[in-house]
Scaffold this motif. Structure first.
Motif: not given
Length: 286
Positions: A112, A115-116, A119, A125, A138, A140-141, A145
């Motif tokens: 996680t 990923g943070t 992104v 990704h 992008q 949306d990610d 967060r």
């Protein structure tokens, strides 16, 4: 301001303190090195180095009086604010640390965290290490967060966009179009500074001792996915809640509290400013 963010993100606070109440306050917002209108040297960035940058600007303005500065830092900006407070503790009138930490620890799974970082702003990704097919993916990610889903889905505060999420998406796209202000190298250098920020329990205690616990407050949202709420709780505890540090935990709110709860946020800052005026009076009278 936080990682990869321009000073314009303070617009709600500048409007309130710098315009609506300009007779009472003077505001300084600045781009940290690596972003916006500030230089972007290819070198090792540190939060202490960025605090020195801020101090140079403050000194240039002549704001050198005792207990003159109300310092507010969000996320990485809160880390920089810690460094600044350790440099000039007697010039700090109040210190507000928002969605921040004394040091980053693993409160979520490693994947996680990876990923943070990948992104957030870089658009990589984490599963394929490739650029997502569309800018919407992008955004949306990033939105997920940084903000709570409740706030993202709510109508735009200023009725110019369908939702708050749409407003943020427009702001983010505009920033990315500024290829001189927002660069990957600048973001990566800032990310290294934030990731390596480390203040020990002893250093945090020293900060609170020198600034004064009644002058310090810590704000954090419970659904913050960038710097999780245990970081804020630890920071408040180590600063010394029992000695007067104020801790405010906002249920259901994310990382960017100055946008999600801008009215409450501004009121909270103003209450602290009013409070320390009384503290100043008591100290000057004693």
């Amino acid at each position: 301001m936080g990682l990869g963010t321009f000073k314009t993100a303070w617009q709600r606070q500048v409007q309130y303190f710098g315009h609506d109440k300009q007779s009472m306050y003077r505001c300084l917002v600045l781009d940290n090195r690596g972003m916006g209108e500030s230089d972007k040297p290819r070198s090792r960035y540190t939060t202490s180095g960025m605090a020195k940058d801020a101090l140079e600007v403050i000194d240039y303005l002549g704001w050198k009086s005792t207990r003159q500065l109300h310092v507010v830092g969000v996320s990485m900006g809160g880390m920089i604010a810690q460094e600044l407070a350790l440099m000039i503790p007697t010039r700090i009138a109040s210190l507000t640390l928002v969605s921040s930490a004394a040091r980053l620890v693993n409160t979520v799974e490693y994947n996680t965290v990876v990923g943070t970082i990948l992104v957030f702003k870089l658009g990589i990704h984490s599963q394929r290490f490739s650029i997502p097919k569309s800018p919407d993916a992008q955004l949306d990610d990033i939105k997920g967060r940084l903000f709570s889903q409740t706030w993202l889905a709510a109508p735009d505060d200023y009725a110019e966009f369908p939702t708050n999420g749409d407003r943020f998406a427009a702001m983010e796209l505009k920033k990315r179009q500024d290829t001189e202000g927002f660069t990957r190298i600048g973001f990566i250098c800032q990310a290294i500074a934030a990731g390596w920020h480390h203040k020990s329990t002893e250093q945090i205690k020293k900060l609170a001792d020198q600034v004064g616990r009644q002058r310090i407050q810590v704000l954090h949202g419970t659904v913050d996915q960038m710097i999780t709420v245990p970081h804020g709780e630890t920071l408040a505890r180590e600063l010394g809640e029992e000695g007067g540090v104020t801790r405010i935990i906002l249920p259901g709110r994310g990382h960017v509290l100055h946008m999600e709860e801008h009215v409450l946020y501004n009121q909270t800052l103003e209450r602290m400013m009013d409070k320390v005026e009384k503290v100043n009076w008591v100290e000057e009278s004693s």
